[in-house]
Write a protein that holds these residues in place. Sequence first.
Motif, PDB file in Angstrom:
ATOM      1  N   SER A 141      20.760  15.049  47.286  1.00 39.89           N
ATOM      2  CA  SER A 141      22.065  14.719  46.721  1.00 39.89           C
ATOM      3  C   SER A 141      22.930  14.083  47.792  1.00 39.89           C
ATOM      4  CB  SER A 141      22.750  15.961  46.151  1.00 39.89           C
ATOM      5  OG  SER A 141      22.918  16.952  47.150  1.00 39.89           O
ATOM      6  N   SER A 155      22.948   5.646  36.525  1.00 35.85           N
ATOM      7  CA  SER A 155      21.904   6.214  35.672  1.00 35.85           C
ATOM      8  C   SER A 155      20.611   6.289  36.489  1.00 35.85           C
ATOM      9  CB  SER A 155      21.671   5.345  34.434  1.00 35.85           C
ATOM     10  OG  SER A 155      21.067   4.111  34.789  1.00 35.85           O
ATOM     11  N   GLU A 156      19.542   6.757  35.868  1.00 37.97           N
ATOM     12  CA  GLU A 156      18.251   6.804  36.567  1.00 37.97           C
ATOM     13  C   GLU A 156      17.737   5.413  36.927  1.00 37.97           C
ATOM     14  OE1 GLU A 156      15.423   9.159  34.435  1.00 37.97           O
ATOM     15  OE2 GLU A 156      16.443  11.055  34.887  1.00 37.97           O
ATOM     16  N   THR A 172      14.151  11.862  38.717  1.00 41.51           N
ATOM     17  CA  THR A 172      14.975  12.308  37.600  1.00 41.51           C
ATOM     18  C   THR A 172      16.360  12.606  38.151  1.00 41.51           C
ATOM     19  OG1 THR A 172      14.215  14.605  37.879  1.00 41.51           O
ATOM     20  CG2 THR A 172      13.093  13.242  36.237  1.00 41.51           C
ATOM     21  N   LYS A 174      20.170  14.392  37.585  1.00 45.26           N
ATOM     22  CA  LYS A 174      20.954  15.404  36.883  1.00 45.26           C
ATOM     23  C   LYS A 174      22.415  15.280  37.287  1.00 45.26           C
ATOM     24  CE  LYS A 174      21.467  20.376  36.088  1.00 45.26           C
ATOM     25  NZ  LYS A 174      20.953  21.737  36.413  1.00 45.26           N
ATOM     26  N   THR A 175      23.274  15.110  36.285  1.00 47.91           N
ATOM     27  CA  THR A 175      24.713  15.004  36.524  1.00 47.91           C
ATOM     28  C   THR A 175      25.378  16.294  36.068  1.00 47.91           C
ATOM     29  OG1 THR A 175      24.680  12.598  36.223  1.00 47.91           O
ATOM     30  CG2 THR A 175      26.813  13.710  36.005  1.00 47.91           C
ATOM     31  N   PRO A 176      26.114  16.966  36.944  1.00 48.88           N
ATOM     32  CA  PRO A 176      26.722  18.244  36.574  1.00 48.88           C
ATOM     33  C   PRO A 176      27.881  18.059  35.601  1.00 48.88           C
ATOM     34  CG  PRO A 176      27.526  17.555  38.703  1.00 48.88           C
ATOM     35  CD  PRO A 176      26.448  16.566  38.320  1.00 48.88           C
ATOM     36  N   THR A 177      28.224  19.124  34.927  1.00 53.97           N
ATOM     37  CA  THR A 177      29.371  19.118  34.007  1.00 53.97           C
ATOM     38  C   THR A 177      30.292  20.266  34.390  1.00 53.97           C
ATOM     39  OG1 THR A 177      28.069  20.429  32.437  1.00 53.97           O
ATOM     40  CG2 THR A 177      28.126  18.032  32.109  1.00 53.97           C
ATOM     41  N   GLN A 207      25.792  14.821  41.866  1.00 57.61           N
ATOM     42  CA  GLN A 207      24.544  14.664  41.141  1.00 57.61           C
ATOM     43  C   GLN A 207      23.384  15.112  42.026  1.00 57.61           C
ATOM     44  OE1 GLN A 207      25.136  10.417  40.611  1.00 57.61           O
ATOM     45  NE2 GLN A 207      25.239  10.658  38.392  1.00 57.61           N
ATOM     46  N   THR A 208      22.317  15.539  41.397  1.00 52.97           N
ATOM     47  CA  THR A 208      21.099  15.876  42.139  1.00 52.97           C
ATOM     48  C   THR A 208      19.953  15.011  41.628  1.00 52.97           C
ATOM     49  OG1 THR A 208      20.612  17.691  40.599  1.00 52.97           O
ATOM     50  CG2 THR A 208      21.779  18.241  42.645  1.00 52.97           C
ATOM     51  N   THR A 210      15.785  14.485  41.688  1.00 51.53           N
ATOM     52  CA  THR A 210      14.491  15.129  41.943  1.00 51.53           C
ATOM     53  C   THR A 210      13.413  14.056  42.026  1.00 51.53           C
ATOM     54  OG1 THR A 210      15.130  17.148  40.789  1.00 51.53           O
ATOM     55  CG2 THR A 210      12.774  16.772  41.100  1.00 51.53           C
TER      56      THR A 210
END
Length: 214
Positions: A141, A155-156, A172, A174-177, A207-208, A210
């Motif tokens: 991140s 985006s990806e 991949t 991942k966006t936190p909320t 965002q993370t 992977t």
Amino acid sequence: MLHYNVSVKVALLLVVLFTSFAWAHPHSFIDMQATLVHKDDRITGLKMHWVMDEITSADLLYDAGESKPDSETWKKLAAEVMANVLGQHYFSEFWHEGKKVKFGNLPPFYQLSRQGHRAVLDFILPLGEPQPLTGQRYVFSTFDPTYFVDMSYVSEKSLHIPAELADRCAFTLKTPTPDASLQAYALSLDKADSPAEDLALGQQFAQTVTLQCQ
């Protein structure tokens, strides 16, 4: 006089970008892209492409003027911006099997350029030691801990795997909320405010990514 003006304006830009005194959270925005860098079936780093918003870019582009991309002016600006990024450990964390992977001390490549009305920083974020790819999973991140700068991937599609690895490695995103109260708190911070260190505000919005390889 030109040298003095460049130095002063770069310093002011870096205050806006990378210190804890800005106008609101987030105040500046950086759109990122990342590309896996590898050698002999090992990941050696990430090629980063950071596009700054127009307001943040204004002073840099003003000082660059009509200078050619390979001029000493651009090289000086790039070195000052990169030095600040290095001072913050590339604003990044990279994890493997629950352990943080160290970064190299110096990027093997970095460059500052112009994209319309935006400044663009390209550099290679090097791992301290090459890491195996086959059957491995990595998480990384990039974020400003204070969240004065929003650093994010659209985006990806902003994450790239070289063609020779595309059949067995994938990113991949991942966006936190964060909950409404945390978002409201971030927006309430003024130029004289600093978020509590134990809150890890920037990390909560980060965002993370992977990376999984077969």
